[in-house]
Design a protein around this motif. Structure first.
Motif, PDB file in Angstrom:
ATOM      1  N   SER A  12       0.822  -1.213   0.000  1.00 38.86           N
ATOM      2  CA  SER A  12       0.000   0.000   0.000  1.00 38.86           C
ATOM      3  C   SER A  12       0.850   1.254   0.000  1.00 38.86           C
ATOM      4  O   SER A  12       1.892   1.303   0.650  1.00 38.86           O
ATOM      5  N   GLY A  14       0.068   5.178   1.013  1.00 36.89           N
ATOM      6  CA  GLY A  14      -1.010   5.943   1.630  1.00 36.89           C
ATOM      7  C   GLY A  14      -0.512   7.300   2.072  1.00 36.89           C
ATOM      8  O   GLY A  14       0.657   7.464   2.444  1.00 36.89           O
ATOM      9  N   LYS A  33      -3.848   3.612  -1.637  1.00 38.75           N
ATOM     10  CA  LYS A  33      -3.935   2.886  -2.915  1.00 38.75           C
ATOM     11  C   LYS A  33      -3.157   1.589  -2.781  1.00 38.75           C
ATOM     12  O   LYS A  33      -2.007   1.604  -2.346  1.00 38.75           O
ATOM     13  N   TYR A  35      -1.466  -1.877  -4.269  1.00 40.20           N
ATOM     14  CA  TYR A  35      -0.917  -2.568  -5.433  1.00 40.20           C
ATOM     15  C   TYR A  35      -1.382  -4.018  -5.398  1.00 40.20           C
ATOM     16  O   TYR A  35      -1.208  -4.705  -4.394  1.00 40.20           O
ATOM     17  N   HIS A  50       4.537   1.129  -8.645  1.00 36.75           N
ATOM     18  CA  HIS A  50       3.131   1.505  -8.422  1.00 36.75           C
ATOM     19  C   HIS A  50       3.049   2.710  -7.479  1.00 36.75           C
ATOM     20  O   HIS A  50       2.328   3.679  -7.733  1.00 36.75           O
ATOM     21  N   HIS A  51       3.827   2.637  -6.388  1.00 40.31           N
ATOM     22  CA  HIS A  51       3.798   3.728  -5.401  1.00 40.31           C
ATOM     23  C   HIS A  51       4.307   5.027  -6.025  1.00 40.31           C
ATOM     24  O   HIS A  51       3.730   6.102  -5.824  1.00 40.31           O
ATOM     25  N   ASN A  54       1.851   6.820  -8.168  1.00 44.77           N
ATOM     26  CA  ASN A  54       0.635   7.324  -7.506  1.00 44.77           C
ATOM     27  C   ASN A  54       0.868   8.403  -6.451  1.00 44.77           C
ATOM     28  O   ASN A  54      -0.066   9.125  -6.091  1.00 44.77           O
ATOM     29  N   LEU A  58      -1.693  11.313  -4.759  1.00 44.27           N
ATOM     30  CA  LEU A  58      -2.229  11.035  -3.422  1.00 44.27           C
ATOM     31  C   LEU A  58      -1.955  12.202  -2.470  1.00 44.27           C
ATOM     32  O   LEU A  58      -2.801  12.553  -1.640  1.00 44.27           O
TER      33      LEU A  58
END
Ligand code: AMP
Ligand code: MG
Length: 331
Positions: A12, A14, A33, A35, A50-51, A54, A58
């Protein structure tokens, strides 16, 4: 103070914004969010990618949701560890960039301690709990003693969440499998004997995982296997938690981590607490899973107690243990 926290230990990413009202936590926003690998387990580098793709959005979204201007943020905090290196590095890099661009202090915090402190910070009357922390990679029974959060019991092999996810993966359920196993378990009736491994206040799951796989391969119903996995692992977790409560003479129990969303686990721990006249606490689901608000809140507690971190010292630590933190903000 208004603090923004970035969480990125594993699957995650966040971002949460909190403010303190005296020593209680008011969550202004908390966006997460997750993954989800298409097949197999979490690949650290892919999760980190992914992090990275995003995080900027975020941060923006969480400020909008909290209705906070960046100029009014007082502190940036991030998950220093424990966790997957590439994921931790991504979150820490974002936190450093934010701290530098806002010209606000930075602080790196221990993820496991954050799970505990968000319970104390948001739940009325939760003051000195024994915490059963059940997540994907981590499974620990933690309580405060002599200046530190001590680990009274923990998994000797894999975390309970990993155990559930691995069983799910072996039989073709989607990640994360915990919620699907919970659904199946509700229909199960037949209890299948599984290895129950406790040593003192420590616990192990891999033998049980192998045995559960074998039951399923031999044709036992999925719902019965899921039911038996939950009954056995949760009973063992409840038992080591009760032992820690008896040992420390504490009369509060707190749940944390993604698996704490499970109704059967909540119910077992609650029953144990009732039987010993202890108080049961569980944060809301979005504060149980990995989230930025808990990172922000622990950042506040540390900063407020006088702890400072220079940006050049804002390292990550994949093996950052719960009991490595000097807890100077409470007694
Ligand atoms: P965390 O690492 O704390 O974010 O928690 C993620 C873990 O929680 C994963 O292993 C999930 O399978 C597990 N999980 C989430 N919801 C449930 C549930 N309702 N029952 C059991 N496990 C769950
Ligand atoms: Mg966690």
């Amino acid at each position: 103070m208004i603090c923004i926290g970035i969480e990125g230990t594993a699957h995650s990413i966040g971002v949460g914004i909190v403010e303190n009202i005296n020593l209680k936590c008011n969550v202004l926003s908390n966006i997460i969010k997750i993954y989800r690998p298409k097949t197999g387990g979490i690949h650290p580098r892919e999760a980190a990618n992914h992090h990275a793709s995003n995080i900027a959005n975020l941060i923006r979204e969480s400020a909008e949701k909290a209705q906070v201007e960046f100029a009014n943020v007082d502190l940036v905090s991030f998950s220093k560890g424990p966790g997957l290196g590439p994921c931790l590095r991504t979150a820490a890099t974002a936190a450093r960039a934010l701290s530098l661009s806002l010209n606000k202090p930075i602080i790196g915090v221990n993820h496991c301690v954050a799970h505990l402190e968000i319970g104390r910070g948001t739940l009325e009357d939760c003051k000195d709990p024994v915490m059963l922390y059940t997540s994907g990679a981590n499974t620990q029974v933690i309580a405060f003693a002599e200046g530190k959060y001590r680990v009274f019991g923990e998994t000797l092999d894999i975390g309970i969440g990993n155990c559930l996810d691995k069983f799910g993966r072996n039989i073709g359920l989607e990640f994360p499998s915990g919620p699907k196993i919970e659904e199946q378990a509700m229909k199960g009736k037949k209890y299948l004997e599984l290895p129950y491994s406790i040593k003192g206040m420590d616990i192990a799951f891999s033998g049980l995982l192998t045995a559960a796989d074998q039951y399923y391969k031999k044709g036992e119903k999925l719902e019965d296997v899921c039911y038996s996995i939950q009954e056995t692992t949760f009973a063992a977790l409840t038992e080591i938690t009760e032992r820690a409560m008896a040992h420390t003479e504490k009369n509060e129990v707190l749940l944390g981590g993604g698996v704490a969303s499970n109704k059967r686990l909540r119910n077992m721990v609650q029953t144990m607490a009732r039987d010993r006249d202890a108080h049961f606490f569980a944060p809301s689901k979005d504060l149980c899973i990995d989230n930025g608000a808990m990172i922000a809140w622990l950042g506040f507690l540390m900063y407020n107690s006088g702890i400072r971190m220079r940006i050049e010292d804002s390292f990550i630590d994949q093996r950052f243990r719960t009991d490595m933190v000097d807890v100077i903000w409470r007694d």
